[in-house]
Scaffold this active site. Sequence first.
Site, PDB file in Angstrom:
ATOM      1  N   ASP A  35       0.834  -1.204   0.000  1.00 44.46           N
ATOM      2  CA  ASP A  35       0.000   0.000   0.000  1.00 44.46           C
ATOM      3  C   ASP A  35       0.871   1.258   0.000  1.00 44.46           C
ATOM      4  OD1 ASP A  35      -2.303   1.514   0.156  1.00 44.46           O
ATOM      5  OD2 ASP A  35      -3.075   0.545   1.965  1.00 44.46           O
TER       6      ASP A  35
ATOM      7  N   ASP B 141     -10.667   1.984  -3.454  1.00 42.87           N
ATOM      8  CA  ASP B 141     -11.226   1.695  -2.130  1.00 42.87           C
ATOM      9  C   ASP B 141     -12.746   1.736  -2.174  1.00 42.87           C
ATOM     10  OD1 ASP B 141      -8.912   1.193  -0.841  1.00 42.87           O
ATOM     11  OD2 ASP B 141      -8.853   3.026   0.340  1.00 42.87           O
TER      12      ASP B 141
HETATM   13  C1  DGJ Z   1      -5.819   1.895   1.936  1.00 39.79           C
HETATM   14  C2  DGJ Z   1      -6.178   0.701   1.133  1.00 39.79           C
HETATM   15  O1  DGJ Z   1      -6.616   1.078  -0.125  1.00 39.79           O
HETATM   16  C3  DGJ Z   1      -7.204  -0.126   1.889  1.00 39.79           C
HETATM   17  O2  DGJ Z   1      -7.614  -1.205   1.115  1.00 39.79           O
HETATM   18  C4  DGJ Z   1      -6.605  -0.567   3.186  1.00 39.79           C
HETATM   19  O3  DGJ Z   1      -5.543  -1.442   2.952  1.00 39.79           O
HETATM   20  C5  DGJ Z   1      -6.136   0.633   3.979  1.00 39.79           C
HETATM   21  N1  DGJ Z   1      -5.267   1.476   3.207  1.00 39.79           N
HETATM   22  C6  DGJ Z   1      -5.423   0.208   5.230  1.00 39.79           C
HETATM   23  O4  DGJ Z   1      -4.887   1.252   5.897  1.00 39.79           O
END
Ligand code: DGJ
Length: 779
Positions: A476, A546
């Site tokens: 991430d 997301d």
């Molecule tokens: C952002 C990501 O896009 C989410 O799927 C998740 O992993 C969060 N970060 C966790 O902090």
Amino acid sequence: MIKQYDQSFVLETAHTSYIFRLLPTKQLEHLYYGKKLTVSSSKDIEPLIEQHAFAPGNTNIYDEEHPEYSLEDMRLEAGMIGKGDIRVPFVEIIHADGSSTNDFLYHDAKINTSHTPIKSLPYALNNKEELEVTLVDETYAVTLKLYYNVYYEYDIITRRAVVINNNKDDIRLNRLMSTQLDFLNHNFVFTTFNGSWTNEMNRHDHAVESGLYINASFTGGSSSRANPFVMLSDKHTTEDEGDVYGLNLIYSGNHYEAVEVGSYGKMRFVSGINPQNFSFLLEEGEIFESPEAVMSFSAHGFNDMSMHMHSFINDCIVRGTWQHQERPVLLNSWEANYFKINEQKLIKQAKAAKKAGIELFVMDDGWFGKRDNDQSSLGDWQYDPKKLPHGLKHLVDKINAIGLDFGIWVEPEMVNVDSDLYRNHPNWTIEIPGCNQSEGRHQRILDLCNPEVVDYLTDVMSELFSSANIKYVKWDMNRTFSDIYSPYLPANRQQEVFHRYIIGLYNLLNHLTHSFPDILFEGCASGGNRFDLGMLCFMPQIWASDNTDAICRYKIQNSYSYGYPLSAISNHVSSTPNHQTLRTTSLDTRYNVACFGILGYETNLADLSNEALEEIAKQIAHYKAHRKIFQFGTFYRVNQELHNWCVVSDDQEEAVGMILQELVLPNHQFHQFIARGLKKDIHYHFFNEEKQYNVKLFGDLINTASPVHIKQDSLAHQVVAKFVKMPGEVEDMHTTGSILMHGVCLKQAFSANGYNEQVRYFQDFASRLYFIEKESEKQ
Ligand code: DGJ
């Protein structure tokens, strides 16, 4: 195929030609890029050459011997500053004397039998044909090399550039594009894909008329604000017909794609590293390499162009163990738990996951340091003993014993000020010493310009990945850059930070993906904030957004599909109401959208009813049975009243299609499903999956059939709902591919005039999957 006819170069792919020549003034004149032309001599090329007799008034002629040439009115392979061309330049260099005029003239050209390696950046694999053209600015002893790689069967040509400073004095490179296309006219639509967090990839079509239009990112990553993939098309181009150029960049940092209509109606397209706040110092003998630009042309519409991009990415961008391998169905812990994870909960959820047929369990954020919220611990990659009292390896072993593989979430490029890493190395972050810093999500960015930081992260991540049986890593990256300053670099190199960061990131990823070749890496940056070809060189799949709301997600995935294959697009079925939009959609629709690509789930499976879990188990079984098509099939977007996708197996014997409706339009009952990519003359079986619907979905309409009055949502209503199911419509036909591609008239949708098994229950946000299988010979 690359051919040279006297002073002209012809690059050919299966269906396209790219042609340029040497001008008498020694610049490279762009002549053509588009549908394949037959060329067998330099004479054949003559009609493509503009016949200049006099330069336009109020322009500068290049030199006195050529009064016909004003570079402002020429189509060039690389535009420069200071010799008459006043359009957006390809290259901009400030020399030691302060001048920014460049006069790069042809020196030589050679054909290489493989792609010359790019030392600092990832590049496309598997090429055997490269044209290398060298241009030299004699006044300043600087060389500009242009590389063209021809991927014949993919209908792809890549371009990139290299600047070499042969001068004993330093030069400052303020801009180096990767490609430039100069067109005779500007009758184009420039399509860009823009957005923000949870709202990625909104398609925008800009009619090119005049001036300069820029699609760029300045976040430090390729960004959700403007994806580097863009298209130039004719205004009449559709999914299935018409001219379109697809253009992308193998780069994960700030990028720039610009179209400019010049004074004479011609149009220039350039793409490369965003020149804003970019300036690279090149000392004597130093070189600078641009990222590689990827170009494709199709005369047969957007779908055909997308297919070229998809096959090229699957075969020449994605690499390693997972390149062509089917990817596992995963359960991700994030939305079910957020930071509140612990061993017990995870094991419970993993057990439910196993029952449903999930293959990989992914522990997302929250497992390390004291990570109870987003304000601390990034940088401290040791498990939290309060949450995992028996350690990470113990948890992984337990998950493995349940019968699932284990995956882990990391965000290695980041650090919280509240972390041991920051306390120990306050000078390892991108920040301006002694100043107030701006933060995103309470975190700072580690300074990957500093090789010591890259080495440290390589060691820490290697230790983590080898500490247990880790089969998958979600990588991430959750913020954009601010306070752009590397304490490692001297003052005169601070405009190199953005690019050097990306080089550092690629070095880190290179080490890790080589050391752990069997780990499946999934890219993520607050969803789709770094969805690009650079990341795909290291990570075969990327978390697309997301936002898991099926309706938003349909649009996001649909837009990605213009430039990226299904194998790259990772999707999850999540809870309802959706956590990002609070919209309620059916489990069917959530799956029907998510299954086009890499499928996962992100909801608390342990909390679901048996009925829902059984439904999910059916979905997963269904996905596994068609996984190859969903991940690697040939994908088509179909333009019609409903949203309509179709994905087809390589041998064209099997396909899965989907329709999705946003809002019901009363009395619009007669919908079609339209297939694509089938063989016209063979027979197929077309069918759907038989469903049964909960009678409660029809509300108090139950009283139109019930002999006794039933109060809506009463206990009686619940009891009836347990035993009475409403039959779903059945579609079952045997017909030819040509008819399926013309369109199938589906059972009429519900429209307040009765319901039985001949009627399609098709409410707001409803969708259907359809299956198409080749009939066996005797049928
Ligand atoms: C952002 C990501 O896009 C989410 O799927 C998740 O992993 C969060 N970060 C966790 O902090």
